[in-house]
Design an enzyme around this catalytic site. Structure first.
Site, short mmCIF file in Angstrom:
data_model
loop_
_atom_site.label_atom_id
_atom_site.label_comp_id
_atom_site.label_asym_id
_atom_site.label_seq_id
_atom_site.Cartn_x
_atom_site.Cartn_y
_atom_site.Cartn_z
N THR A 147 0.87 -1.18 0.00
CA THR A 147 0.00 0.00 0.00
C THR A 147 0.90 1.23 0.00
O THR A 147 1.60 1.49 0.98
CB THR A 147 -0.92 0.02 1.23
OG1 THR A 147 -1.79 -1.13 1.18
CG2 THR A 147 -1.77 1.28 1.24
N LYS A 176 -7.69 1.37 -2.58
CA LYS A 176 -7.27 0.92 -1.24
C LYS A 176 -7.30 2.06 -0.23
O LYS A 176 -7.84 1.91 0.88
CB LYS A 176 -5.86 0.32 -1.32
CG LYS A 176 -5.22 -0.02 0.04
CD LYS A 176 -5.97 -1.11 0.78
CE LYS A 176 -5.41 -1.34 2.18
NZ LYS A 176 -4.13 -2.03 2.18
N LYS A 207 -0.80 5.17 8.62
CA LYS A 207 -0.10 5.23 7.34
C LYS A 207 -1.08 5.37 6.19
O LYS A 207 -0.91 6.22 5.30
CB LYS A 207 0.75 3.97 7.15
CG LYS A 207 1.36 3.84 5.77
CD LYS A 207 1.79 2.43 5.45
CE LYS A 207 2.06 2.26 3.97
NZ LYS A 207 2.37 0.87 3.59
#
Length: 296
Positions: free
Chosen positions: A96, A171, A246
């Site tokens: 990611t 995502k 994050k």
């Protein structure tokens, strides 16, 4: 049988790598952690002593890495994957990372004559082990078609989100929604308790009412209703606060670049940033519930 190099054997990568081995593929596994490589070898992979060793003769390279800078370095830095494999090799990056980093990597891959998809995942460590992950894939049709049979081994749902970087876009938008909904779910359970409802009663009602969401029914932040949830293990992750932060930071970066309004996303990012600042980076992200109840 496909010759695969798997780079990055952390909590997610280890399970994904093992499932490819179970399916009969020849997998060379590499990680900076010798212990992680040894564990991968115990589960059917061939241990690689270096990145170059891992990718030698590989038809496909799959990676699960911490950030965009690592992806760009591993694939396109000096002595990286692109220097060691033949044109036409397929790159599947499951990390990611920032949308711009994914698109930069895809451009470099195209220039070198390689196929590449960004394929970040949802489903956590349990999904990685069980082979039930959801993959959100960005990249050209030809690259997606070649990647899908391998992704189907590691996941239950594989979506082609569009061009390069669109997997990352899906995502981070999804995980921003997850972060927001988890905070709301925690606040709702805390309010219900303050007003005299026990967690199971509120769960029974809300899980079949308009407040129902994944954060409640699959990952309930209140101990009791969902036995497999981290709330029943004193909020041991799971999906750590640091990882949620994050993803939220990536979402805020993308929102700023695109001009998207994300006021609740900004609030969620600040809340998880505060948990990190107070020393709770390793807490499960549903630990917001523990914090609301004064347990941190």
């Amino acid at each position: 049988m496909t010759k695969i190099a798997f780079i990055g054997l952390g909590n997610m990568g280890s399970g994904m790598c093992a499932n490819l081995c179970k399916a009969g593929h020849e997998v060379r596994a590499y990680d900076l952690s010798a212990e992680a490589v040894a564990k991968a070898a115990e589960r059917g992979a061939k241990a690689a002593a270096s990145l170059a060793d891992a990718v030698e003769g590989a038809e496909v390279v799959i990676s699960m890495l911490p950030a965009g800078k690592h992806v760009l370095a591993v694939y396109f830095g000096p002595g990286g994957v692109a220097d060691a494999v033949a044109p036409g090799t397929l790159f599947i990056d499951c990390s990611t990372i920032a949308v711009d980093d994914a698109r930069t990597a895809a451009g470099k891959a195209d220039e070198g004559g390689f196929l590449m998809v960004d394929a970040p995942v949802s489903g956590g460590t349990a999904g990685a082990e069980a082979g039930t992950l959801t993959f959100m894939v960005g990249g050209p049709d030809a690259a997606f078609d070649k990647a899908k049979p391998l992704l189907d081994i590691m996941g239950k749902n594989v979506f082609h989100a569009g061009g390069s970087g669109n997997g990352q876009a899906a995502k981070i938008a999804n995980n921003m929604l997850l972060g927001i909904s988890m905070i709301g779910t925690c606040e709702a359970f805390n309010l219900a308790e303050k007003l005299g409802l026990d967690a199971q009663t509120f769960f029974n009602i809300s899980s079949v009412s308009s407040g129902q969401c994944w954060s409640m029914t699959s990952y309930c932040p209140a101990p009791g209703p969902v036995p497999t949830a981290p709330s029943n293990r004193d909020y041991k992750p799971g999906f750590a606060v640091a990882m949620m932060h994050k993803d939220l930071a990536l979402a805020m970066e993308a929102a700023k670049a695109s001009g998207a309004a994300v006021k609740l996303g900004e609030m969620a990012e600040r809340l998880y940033d505060d948990l990190i600042a107070r020393g709770h980076a390793d807490l499960d992200f549903s630990g917001v519930m523990k914090d609301l109840k004064g347990g941190l």
